[in-house]
Design an enzyme around this catalytic site. Sequence first.
Site, PDB file in Angstrom:
ATOM      1  N   ASP A  58     -21.627  57.371  -4.100  1.00  0.00           N
ATOM      2  CA  ASP A  58     -21.647  55.949  -4.443  1.00  0.00           C
ATOM      3  C   ASP A  58     -20.556  55.189  -3.678  1.00  0.00           C
ATOM      4  O   ASP A  58     -19.837  54.370  -4.257  1.00  0.00           O
ATOM      5  CB  ASP A  58     -21.484  55.752  -5.950  1.00  0.00           C
ATOM      6  N   ILE A  59     -20.444  55.466  -2.388  1.00  0.00           N
ATOM      7  CA  ILE A  59     -19.476  54.746  -1.561  1.00  0.00           C
ATOM      8  C   ILE A  59     -19.997  53.334  -1.341  1.00  0.00           C
ATOM      9  O   ILE A  59     -21.136  53.138  -0.892  1.00  0.00           O
ATOM     10  CB  ILE A  59     -19.262  55.470  -0.205  1.00  0.00           C
TER      11      ILE A  59
END
Length: 173
Positions: free
Chosen positions: A21-22
């Site tokens: 979930d960058i």
Amino acid sequence: LAKQISEALETAHDKGIIHRDIKPGNVMLTTDGAVKVLDFGLARRGDDSSEWGAGYLQPHEPTALASARPNSPTIPGAIMGSPGYMSPEQVRGQQVDKRTDIFAFGCVLYEMLSGVQVFAGETVSDSLGAIMHRDPDWSQLPPRTPARIRELLTSALTRDRKQRLHDIGDARL
């Protein structure tokens, strides 16, 4: 800043952790200007096959068949992540690896340089469709963007993960 993001991801990847979930909202600056990558809520071990247990969706099965898994923020086969920063394999609900984070890093770097989200859409579906079917608009990058940075972005943002940059350490270099 991008170098520090890549170093944080490299540290996680070296420990076998995929962030998944960058996005800009998960990258913070300390008061002294150091980058911190936060929110490992969707993270998982890249080498942990025990999550693919009996009764749960296997990586090669369709996403629509995924069953809810009690008390788990990661459901095999489920689409998890932030629209606009998800890799094509995440959009498809397929098994992910560190190249998923590399794709998201490319999305963040593109946005840092251009000021616009590379796969923006009016709706979640539009963003996911853009990831799957639209090439980045390279004209959004500043004209003076170095060729090596453009090469890095091209390699990080390719839809075919076999052709994608294989290690975030290479981005740092």
